[in-house]
Enzyme design. Sequence first.
Site, PDB file in Angstrom:
ATOM      1  N   ARG A  67       0.829  -1.219   0.000  1.00 21.89           N
ATOM      2  CA  ARG A  67       0.000   0.000   0.000  1.00 21.89           C
ATOM      3  C   ARG A  67       0.858   1.262   0.000  1.00 21.89           C
ATOM      4  O   ARG A  67       0.469   2.286  -0.564  1.00 21.89           O
ATOM      5  CB  ARG A  67      -0.933  -0.026   1.227  1.00 21.89           C
ATOM      6  N   ILE A 101      -7.089   7.751  -1.098  1.00 20.55           N
ATOM      7  CA  ILE A 101      -7.039   6.287  -1.167  1.00 20.55           C
ATOM      8  C   ILE A 101      -7.928   5.837  -0.005  1.00 20.55           C
ATOM      9  O   ILE A 101      -7.836   6.374   1.099  1.00 20.55           O
ATOM     10  CB  ILE A 101      -5.586   5.767  -1.028  1.00 20.55           C
ATOM     11  N   SER A 102      -8.812   4.859  -0.244  1.00 22.14           N
ATOM     12  CA  SER A 102      -9.764   4.456   0.791  1.00 22.14           C
ATOM     13  C   SER A 102      -9.057   3.789   1.970  1.00 22.14           C
ATOM     14  O   SER A 102      -7.964   3.241   1.828  1.00 22.14           O
ATOM     15  CB  SER A 102     -10.787   3.472   0.213  1.00 22.14           C
ATOM     16  N   GLN A 103      -9.744   3.792   3.103  1.00 23.80           N
ATOM     17  CA  GLN A 103      -9.291   3.074   4.297  1.00 23.80           C
ATOM     18  C   GLN A 103      -9.121   1.585   3.934  1.00 23.80           C
ATOM     19  O   GLN A 103      -9.972   1.029   3.233  1.00 23.80           O
ATOM     20  CB  GLN A 103     -10.399   3.258   5.339  1.00 23.80           C
ATOM     21  N   PRO A 104      -8.051   0.927   4.418  1.00 27.01           N
ATOM     22  CA  PRO A 104      -7.829  -0.483   4.047  1.00 27.01           C
ATOM     23  C   PRO A 104      -9.052  -1.377   4.292  1.00 27.01           C
ATOM     24  O   PRO A 104      -9.375  -2.229   3.456  1.00 27.01           O
ATOM     25  CB  PRO A 104      -6.655  -0.899   4.936  1.00 27.01           C
TER      26      PRO A 104
END
Length: 234
Positions: free
Chosen positions: A56, A82-85
């Site tokens: 990431r 970038i979205s939360q994992p």
Amino acid sequence: MIRRALMLAVFCAHDVGAAAGDLDRAAERAEMVARQIQDRGVQNEQVLSALRKVPRHEFVPDSEKRYAYRDTPLPIGEGQTISQPYIVALMTELARPGPSDRVLEVGTGSGYQAAVLAEIVDHVYTIEIEPTLAEQAAEVLRRLGYDNVTVRAGDGYVGWEEHAPFDIIVVTAAPDHIPQPLLDQLKPGGRMVAPVGPVHSTQELRVFEKDATGKVISKTAAPVRFVPLRRRHD
Ligand code: SAH
């Protein structure tokens, strides 16, 4: 002779350093998957293993690298994130990806979600409306060897007719209504995962399933917050 030995020592030190750095980040990823993702109920082993594998930190700007494995979205430029994992894992699990699937992603952003999907499926077609982000994502994906991802700059609201129909469609920006062209480009038996709802507010993460006769049913999975799906004429 002494010089050669010294040079060798320098190279070794460098190699060991690089390997140790990678190992640390793998450990951070394992921790991220255990604490942020498995503890919240994601169980699909392929999804978990993809999240343990995809680096990431390669998908975020230098200034954000040290936060890459935190439980949060991060800025990636152009006002996007970038979205939360966990959200990436949840959406991937809800899509129920398989090895022969052809996937459309709307909202490439950093390219991270595309890479996670690409670890599991046959091919990912991904569209990003912001040309700079599309270029950056294509470059990172190429550098990391994801040759089963195709990135295009454009408006994903209208899908990607040329490669349709898709087994799976993942929408990672929020439209205020369900884009009909995307439902049309879904294969019978396919699934679309999309956040739908008002701009700059909480949206519903919804899963749409098209049955063999073409009928679409949907269910709501979770409340989420995504950046808005913009149109070309905005
Ligand atoms: N999936 C991304 C995160 C997406 S953020 C990741 O893994 O990093 C949402 C992205 O959707 C933003 O980059 C935004 O520019 C893009 N976007 C917004 N409207 C769009 C549209 N109509 N078509 C394609 N991309 C769009």
